[in-house]
Design a protein around this motif. Structure first.
Motif, PDB file in Angstrom:
ATOM      1  N   GLU A  85      42.117  48.945  61.051  1.00 30.89           N
ATOM      2  CA  GLU A  85      43.551  49.247  61.098  1.00 30.89           C
ATOM      3  C   GLU A  85      43.893  50.113  59.899  1.00 30.89           C
ATOM      4  O   GLU A  85      43.334  49.932  58.815  1.00 30.89           O
TER       5      GLU A  85
ATOM      6  N   GLU B 137      55.934  46.275  65.987  1.00 26.59           N
ATOM      7  CA  GLU B 137      54.902  45.246  65.881  1.00 26.59           C
ATOM      8  C   GLU B 137      55.464  44.005  65.182  1.00 26.59           C
ATOM      9  O   GLU B 137      55.113  42.881  65.498  1.00 26.59           O
TER      10      GLU B 137
ATOM     11  N   SER C   9      53.428  49.777  65.489  1.00 30.86           N
ATOM     12  CA  SER C   9      52.007  50.028  65.752  1.00 30.86           C
ATOM     13  C   SER C   9      51.891  51.206  66.703  1.00 30.86           C
ATOM     14  O   SER C   9      52.823  51.505  67.458  1.00 30.86           O
TER      15      SER C   9
ATOM     16  N   ASN D  23      48.605  54.190  68.422  1.00 30.47           N
ATOM     17  CA  ASN D  23      47.200  54.606  68.468  1.00 30.47           C
ATOM     18  C   ASN D  23      47.101  56.106  68.264  1.00 30.47           C
ATOM     19  O   ASN D  23      47.986  56.841  68.701  1.00 30.47           O
TER      20      ASN D  23
ATOM     21  N   ARG E  39      43.776  52.369  65.557  1.00 33.70           N
ATOM     22  CA  ARG E  39      45.007  51.577  65.520  1.00 33.70           C
ATOM     23  C   ARG E  39      45.704  51.808  64.182  1.00 33.70           C
ATOM     24  O   ARG E  39      45.111  51.627  63.106  1.00 33.70           O
TER      25      ARG E  39
ATOM     26  N   LEU F 157      49.280  51.199  61.760  1.00 34.80           N
ATOM     27  CA  LEU F 157      50.490  50.411  61.525  1.00 34.80           C
ATOM     28  C   LEU F 157      51.381  51.210  60.585  1.00 34.80           C
ATOM     29  O   LEU F 157      50.916  51.690  59.538  1.00 34.80           O
TER      30      LEU F 157
END
Ligand code: ADP
Length: 517
Positions: free
Chosen positions: A38, A58, A77, A79, A84, A86
């Motif tokens: 992440e 998120e 969140s 992609n 991924r 944040l």
């Protein structure tokens, strides 16, 4: 392994320079190897939101701290190409990340220390326990400090922490009260063994804090690891790095070979393969394809269509990159019958103006183009169209453009410093075997140095066809993908985890009581 990167840049959504490319390429390789990754970033208003997929909230009510005040944050969140991400959006009256820029605000220190505190607070509140917290440069160097000094006392556990130094020039020097804003008592850290800046003793140094508290520290090339331990390369922190040398390691950056792939590059009019060419004939064919891109670039920039070689520079225009030497290379190239293309962007207004003058001077020349912009598509086309790329840096922690150039069949001409010295080997003078020599280098960052390397390159291009083709073939074969660096990072992560485990068991008998704001 569960790896969390906390950073201020990520390609292609929030890119200023190589840091963004590194975050993207390294994380993608870590995902490819089966790790859970992440990346936590600020949610800048100037992000390329069109490149984010599946953007959603998120975590809605994440309260974070700024001195005695608490502010709400939304964590999003999304992609990006399977990564991924944040994103931290603070609801703070200073609108930290709604400034239309990534860096360059008067309160950058406040912006990024607030971000660092909020990122770790999020991990804590969300119950996430990564094996590795990997932070990058001064903007997130406060995270290992916060972890060690505050969050462990709250019972929060991660496997280990790693700091990567992408550039020693920027260190986050600040008044001790900055730490009070993120919940630590600043004056407690104003000592030589903690965060006191070696040259400005009234100030703290965030990068130093990261070096002292992270379990492992990396530089972005092995040569830079040596340079940062010297007065020329350490920018005042050389002694700190020497003292911490046991946890220091230089790992050469890679490039993402999907993003930088002339065979698939969506920005190229004519795509071409470079890796597995084994004969002169194949290199000649590759050059014919490159020539289509050259034609396109010349039309686009109003350059004359002739047989002259194109020398290019794609760079931030800051003192580190030797802008006076780039100017010199332009004049020299034109004097020798070549053409020159510069794609540069400068955060320094005086520098921008200086290059605007250069732009005006050559506007109608048909032999040189000076573009003062950040333009990803044009950068790709230049790498593909040019014959040579000049990189006369005064210092260069790793440098990515020489690797990109080699991948695109463009010969690098580079000053032998930092990561450039780890990747570019002079065709005439290197002690490497012939098959590994891939460009032209010079030692001293002055006009004579540039002339020495550039003149040889222009001469060989024109008069030494066989030598030129061999040089291209050898350069294009090199694999600069993240396949090499990613395993090195993983073994370093293991070391960080072991070190953290050891220091935890040592400290188990002496609990610290800390005041949290
Ligand atoms: P630094 O991080 O010091 O800027 P690097 O060589 O490590 O230098 O990385 C530079 C990255 O930024 C490369 O991907 C390069 O293509 C890109 N880049 C630099 N200047 C520009 C520009 N003006 N427009 C588009 N891309 C640029």
């Amino acid at each position: 392994m569960y790896i969390v990167h906390i950073a201020s840049e990520l390609a292609p959504v929030a890119k200023v320079g190589g840091l963004a490319d590194v975050l993207y390429g390294l994380s993608k390789e870590q995902v490819r190897l089966g790790h859970t990754v992440e990346i936590i970033l600020p949610k800048y208003d100037c992000m390329h939101f069109d490149q984010l997929q599946n953007l959603k909230v998120e975590f809605r009510e994440l309260w974070s701290f700024d001195g005695p005040d608490r502010y709400n944050n939304t964590i999003w969140s999304a992609n990006i190409d399977g990564l991924r991400v944040l994103l931290v959006e603070p609801h703070h009256p200073q609108y930290f990340f709604s400034r239309g820029v990534i860096y360059g605000c008067h309160d950058d220190i406040d912006r990024f220390t607030y971000f660092s505190r909020t990122a770790i607070e999020y991990l804590f509140k969300a119950g996430k326990q990564p094996d590795i917290l990997h932070v990058h440069d001064w903007p997130t160097a406060a995270v290992p400090l916060l972890y060690k000094e505050m969050y462990t006392a709250l019972g929060y556990k991660v496997g280990g922490t790693v700091l990567t130094i992408h550039n020693m020039e920027h260190q986050g020097r600040c008044h001790p009260s900055i730490l009070n804003r993120i919940g630590l008592r600043g004056e407690n850290y104003l000592s030589p063994d903690k965060m006191q800046d070696p040259s400005m003793p009234n100030l703290l140094n965030l990068l130093k804090g990261g070096i002292e508290t992270a379990d492992r520290v990396t530089t972005v090339s092995p040569n830079y690891e040596k340079e940062v331990q010297t007065p020329e390369g350490g920018f005042g922190l050389q002694d700190v790095l020497v003292q911490n040398r046991r946890k220091l390691k230089g790992i050469l950056n890679g490039i993402d070979e999907e993003f930088w792939n002339p065979e698939l590059d969506r920005f190229l009019i004519e795509k071409y393969a470079t890796h597995a060419l084994t004969s002169e004939a194949q290199v000649e064919q590759m050059l014919e394809r490159k020539a289509e891109n050259k034609k396109q670039l010349r039309t686009h920039l109003g350059l004359k269509n002739d047989n002259a070689p194109i020398v290019a520079a794609v760079t931030r225009l800051v003192p580190q990159k030797g802008p006076h030497l780039i100017k010199h290379a332009l004049t020299r190239t034109l004097g020798k019958g070549g053409q020159f293309v510069l794609l540069g962007s400068s955060p320094i207004p005086a520098m921008h103006q200086e290059f605007e003058e250069l732009q005006r001077h050559y506007q109608e020349s048909g032999q040189a183009a000076v573009l003062l912009d950040k333009d990803e598509a044009l950068a790709h086309l230049i790498f593909a169209a040019a014959d040579m790329l000049i990189i006369p840096s005064l210092f260069e922690p790793c440098g990515l453009t020489q690797m990109i150039a080699l991948r695109y069949g463009t010969v690098p001409i580079a000053r032998r410093t930092g990561g450039l010295a780890d990747t570019v080997f002079d065709v005439d003078t290197s002690l490497k075997p012939l098959l590994e020599r891939n460009g032209y280098t010079f030692d001293f960052p002055d006009a004579e140095g540039v002339n020495w390397a550039l003149d040889r390159a222009l001469h060989d291009f024109k008069s030494e066809r066989k030598k030129w083709l061999a040089l291209l073939m050898h350069g294009m074969r090199v694999d600069f993908s993240w396949k090499h660096a990613a395993p090195e990072y993983l073994s370093l992560y293991q070391e960080a985890i072991q070190k953290n485990a050891k220091s935890k068991s040592k400290n188990a008998t002496t609990p610290k009581i800390l005041k949290i704001s």
